[in-house]
Write a protein that holds these residues in place. Structure first.
Motif, PDB file in Angstrom:
ATOM      1  N   ASN A 114       0.829  -1.208   0.000  1.00 55.69           N
ATOM      2  CA  ASN A 114       0.000   0.000   0.000  1.00 55.69           C
ATOM      3  C   ASN A 114       0.861   1.254   0.000  1.00 55.69           C
ATOM      4  O   ASN A 114       0.598   2.214  -0.731  1.00 55.69           O
ATOM      5  N   TRP A 115       1.886   1.272   0.823  1.00 57.95           N
ATOM      6  CA  TRP A 115       2.729   2.467   0.969  1.00 57.95           C
ATOM      7  C   TRP A 115       3.473   2.808  -0.326  1.00 57.95           C
ATOM      8  O   TRP A 115       3.702   3.973  -0.627  1.00 57.95           O
ATOM      9  N   THR A 116       3.845   1.781  -1.089  1.00 60.91           N
ATOM     10  CA  THR A 116       4.693   1.985  -2.261  1.00 60.91           C
ATOM     11  C   THR A 116       3.933   1.866  -3.583  1.00 60.91           C
ATOM     12  O   THR A 116       4.553   1.868  -4.647  1.00 60.91           O
ATOM     13  N   ARG A 117       2.614   1.791  -3.529  1.00 59.14           N
ATOM     14  CA  ARG A 117       1.831   1.585  -4.748  1.00 59.14           C
ATOM     15  C   ARG A 117       1.977   2.778  -5.686  1.00 59.14           C
ATOM     16  O   ARG A 117       2.155   3.923  -5.246  1.00 59.14           O
ATOM     17  N   VAL A 118       1.891   2.513  -6.953  1.00 52.01           N
ATOM     18  CA  VAL A 118       2.008   3.567  -7.958  1.00 52.01           C
ATOM     19  C   VAL A 118       0.679   4.309  -8.107  1.00 52.01           C
ATOM     20  O   VAL A 118       0.649   5.541  -8.211  1.00 52.01           O
ATOM     21  N   ASP A 119      -0.422   3.572  -8.100  1.00 50.77           N
ATOM     22  CA  ASP A 119      -1.747   4.172  -8.267  1.00 50.77           C
ATOM     23  C   ASP A 119      -2.274   4.617  -6.903  1.00 50.77           C
ATOM     24  O   ASP A 119      -2.745   3.793  -6.109  1.00 50.77           O
ATOM     25  N   LEU A 120      -2.210   5.896  -6.627  1.00 53.39           N
ATOM     26  CA  LEU A 120      -2.626   6.402  -5.324  1.00 53.39           C
ATOM     27  C   LEU A 120      -4.137   6.329  -5.125  1.00 53.39           C
ATOM     28  O   LEU A 120      -4.618   6.508  -4.000  1.00 53.39           O
ATOM     29  N   LEU A 121      -4.869   6.052  -6.182  1.00 53.09           N
ATOM     30  CA  LEU A 121      -6.319   5.890  -6.057  1.00 53.09           C
ATOM     31  C   LEU A 121      -6.709   4.464  -5.697  1.00 53.09           C
ATOM     32  O   LEU A 121      -7.886   4.189  -5.437  1.00 53.09           O
ATOM     33  N   ASP A 122      -5.742   3.578  -5.697  1.00 55.67           N
ATOM     34  CA  ASP A 122      -5.994   2.168  -5.380  1.00 55.67           C
ATOM     35  C   ASP A 122      -6.017   2.007  -3.857  1.00 55.67           C
ATOM     36  O   ASP A 122      -4.982   2.064  -3.194  1.00 55.67           O
TER      37      ASP A 122
END
Length: 368
Positions: A114-122
């Motif tokens: 979650n912390w490193t995800r590319v899609d901040l809307l995910d």
């Protein structure tokens, strides 16, 4: 093969990169249950992506974008698979076969994803981690003391719980920027404390395995002592690496003491060849290389983090025994069957958690 970010293991008889690759692949192949996969995710993080492990300085919080050399793809894949397979309408991250604590072992990988995800809307990962936390704190049975039960259908405390849930709660708290962070760190500490109150046998400085509920195991199971010591070490490391470390100095001192007392009790029963017995202080018990690996890894982590080296010699003897117990195909031999506690694996069967414990030991040795 090991991921590109993996460190090359320092030379030690019985350990080389080829062996480590085989151990890793075997661990991946046979880890199917929630606690096995959660332990695998932690082991992969420590051995391949050591800068992301909470034992590493500057690891909390992790970078919001992972660099190419620290992509942690296999750990993030575990997190993604966990979310994809999570049943609708359930709070726990996975089917724990009746366990409260085991699914939470996957939580740190999910939080990292979650912390490193590319899609901040995910929001899938944050939602799932929040549901797992909510289940632990709001729905799971509790003992009168407030200790969260390791089992769903009854109040029963297992030493195993300390590795599964408190590190997740602590990491969740360490990633918070508001007052919720210290509150969760305190809860993680409190759960270790409450479990120690229930399970620690002061007469021998070892933990009992299971208390309360439909059955008890008052014996000093080596793997249970390993789960307790290693879990407490992860909580300690997470607090120490967090932005709230200064306000938790008394709790850190307690956690150091609680790990130290387990290691003191454990290593006084080490056998002449370096191994530990499955029930540590029962002379007629069989040798278990699996718990020996976990406790050796925890001892090296304790030495690095605290500067207290009094247990190191025992851990290094144990490490030699463990590495000498790996066959040419990368299987750790002479392991307990973790499903029954009191019998070894037989007929060519192997321990998924034991494979991961070897990875944890290799990672600790690299850091040592």
């Amino acid at each position: 093969m090991l991921a590109s970010g993996a460190v090359i293991p320092r030379a030690f008889p019985g350990l080389n990169l080829t062996t480590l690759r085989l151990v890793r692949q075997n661990a991946i192949n046979i880890s199917t249950r929630s606690w096995e996969i959660g332990t695998l995710a932690e082991a992969l993080t420590e051995v391949e992506w050591s800068r992301l492990s909470t034992f590493a300085p500057g690891s909390v919080p992790p970078p919001p974008r992972l660099p190419w050399y620290e992509h942690a793809s296999d750990v993030l894949t575990i997190a993604e698979d966990t979310i994809d397979q999570k049943a609708n309408g359930t709070l726990a991250l996975a089917d724990g076969d009746g366990s409260v604590g085991d699914p939470a072992s996957l939580g740190q990988a999910v939080l990292l994803c979650n912390w490193t995800r590319v899609d901040l809307l995910d929001t899938r990962f944050s939602s799932a981690a929040g549901e797992q936390l909510g289940f632990l704190l709001g729905f799971a049975p509790r003992a009168d003391s407030g200790a969260i039960s390791h089992r769903e259908d009854q109040v029963q405390l297992w030493a195993d719980f300390v590795y599964m849930a408190p590190p997740f709660i602590a990491y969740f708290g360490a990633l918070q920027a508001d007052a919720g962070g210290p509150a969760l760190l305190q809860i993680a500490y409190d759960q270790v404390r409450l479990y120690r109150d229930a399970l620690f046998d002061v007469d021998v400085s070892l933990w009992r395995h299971v208390v309360f509920g439909s059955f008890e195991d008052p014996g000093h199971w080596a793997t249970g002592n390993g789960w307790a010591a290693a879990g407490a070490m992860r909580v300690l490391a997470t607090i120490k690496r967090s932005s709230f470390a200064l306000q938790f100095r008394p709790q850190q001192a307690d956690l150091e003491q609680w790990v130290d007392e387990i290691l003191t009790g454990v290593w006084q029963h080490q056998q002449s060849n370096g191994t530990l017995l499955n029930y540590i202080d029962q002379p007629d018990s069989f040798a278990d290389s699996s718990a020996t690996a976990l406790l050796a890894a925890t001892t090296l982590r304790y030495s690095i983090l605290t500067g207290d080296t009094k247990h190191d010699a025992a851990a290094l003897r144990a490490m030699q025994l463990v590495f000498n117990s790996i066959d040419d195909d990368g299987w750790l031999l002479n392991t307990v069957n973790p499903d029954v506690f009191n019998a070894p694996n037989i007929n060519g069967t192997h321990s998924a958690e034991g494979q991961s414990f070897v990875l944890l030991l290799a990672a600790a040795w690299n850091a040592y």
